[in-house]
Scaffold this motif. Structure first.
Motif, short mmCIF file in Angstrom:
data_model
loop_
_atom_site.label_atom_id
_atom_site.label_comp_id
_atom_site.label_asym_id
_atom_site.label_seq_id
_atom_site.Cartn_x
_atom_site.Cartn_y
_atom_site.Cartn_z
N PRO A 36 0.81 -1.23 0.00
CA PRO A 36 0.00 0.00 0.00
C PRO A 36 0.85 1.28 0.00
O PRO A 36 0.47 2.27 -0.63
CB PRO A 36 -0.82 -0.09 1.29
N LEU A 37 1.98 1.25 0.70
CA LEU A 37 2.84 2.44 0.74
C LEU A 37 3.53 2.70 -0.59
O LEU A 37 3.91 3.84 -0.88
CB LEU A 37 3.88 2.30 1.85
N ASN A 38 3.70 1.67 -1.40
CA ASN A 38 4.35 1.85 -2.70
C ASN A 38 3.49 2.65 -3.67
O ASN A 38 3.97 3.04 -4.74
CB ASN A 38 4.73 0.51 -3.32
N ASN A 39 2.24 2.92 -3.33
CA ASN A 39 1.40 3.77 -4.17
C ASN A 39 1.80 5.23 -4.06
O ASN A 39 1.37 6.06 -4.85
CB ASN A 39 -0.07 3.61 -3.79
N PHE A 40 2.62 5.56 -3.09
CA PHE A 40 3.11 6.92 -2.88
C PHE A 40 4.61 6.94 -3.12
O PHE A 40 5.27 5.91 -3.03
CB PHE A 40 2.82 7.39 -1.45
N SER A 41 5.14 8.11 -3.42
CA SER A 41 6.59 8.19 -3.64
C SER A 41 7.19 9.29 -2.78
O SER A 41 6.51 10.25 -2.40
CB SER A 41 6.91 8.44 -5.11
N LEU A 42 8.47 9.13 -2.50
CA LEU A 42 9.22 10.11 -1.71
C LEU A 42 10.59 10.25 -2.36
O LEU A 42 11.36 9.30 -2.40
CB LEU A 42 9.36 9.65 -0.25
N GLY A 43 10.86 11.41 -2.90
CA GLY A 43 12.14 11.64 -3.56
C GLY A 43 12.34 10.76 -4.79
O GLY A 43 13.46 10.40 -5.11
N GLY A 44 11.26 10.40 -5.46
CA GLY A 44 11.36 9.58 -6.65
C GLY A 44 11.37 8.08 -6.37
O GLY A 44 11.43 7.29 -7.30
#
Length: 83
Positions: A36-44
């Motif tokens: 579920p967290l992989n649906n969002f990105s942080l710093g690419g």
């Protein structure tokens, strides 16, 4: 004797809080909730991947500083280290 027990109870409580937060971040976010967290990105990077690789380390370092500041406050409160 009561002050000694109070000091160690508060110390153990801080340790348990730190361990719980680190467990949630490293195991929960890095392994259990990675998809579920992989649906969002942080710093690419995908957020689940980031937590597994970097997030738990940053959290651990942050917890070290938080624990140190809380223990300094607790030591002053109970007069530990004063002579």
């Amino acid at each position: 004797m009561g002050s000694y027990q109070s000091y160690w109870q508060k110390n153990l409580r801080l340790i348990l809080i730190c361990l719980f937060i680190w467990f949630i971040v490293s195991f929960g976010f890095g392994l259990l909730l990675v998809e579920p967290l992989n649906n969002f990105s942080l710093g690419g990077y995908k957020l689940g991947f980031w937590f597994a690789q970097q997030g738990s380390i940053y959290t651990f370092v942050g917890l070290i500083f938080w624990y140190s500041s809380r223990m300094n406050k607790l030591d002053k409160e109970h007069g530990v280290g004063e002579e």
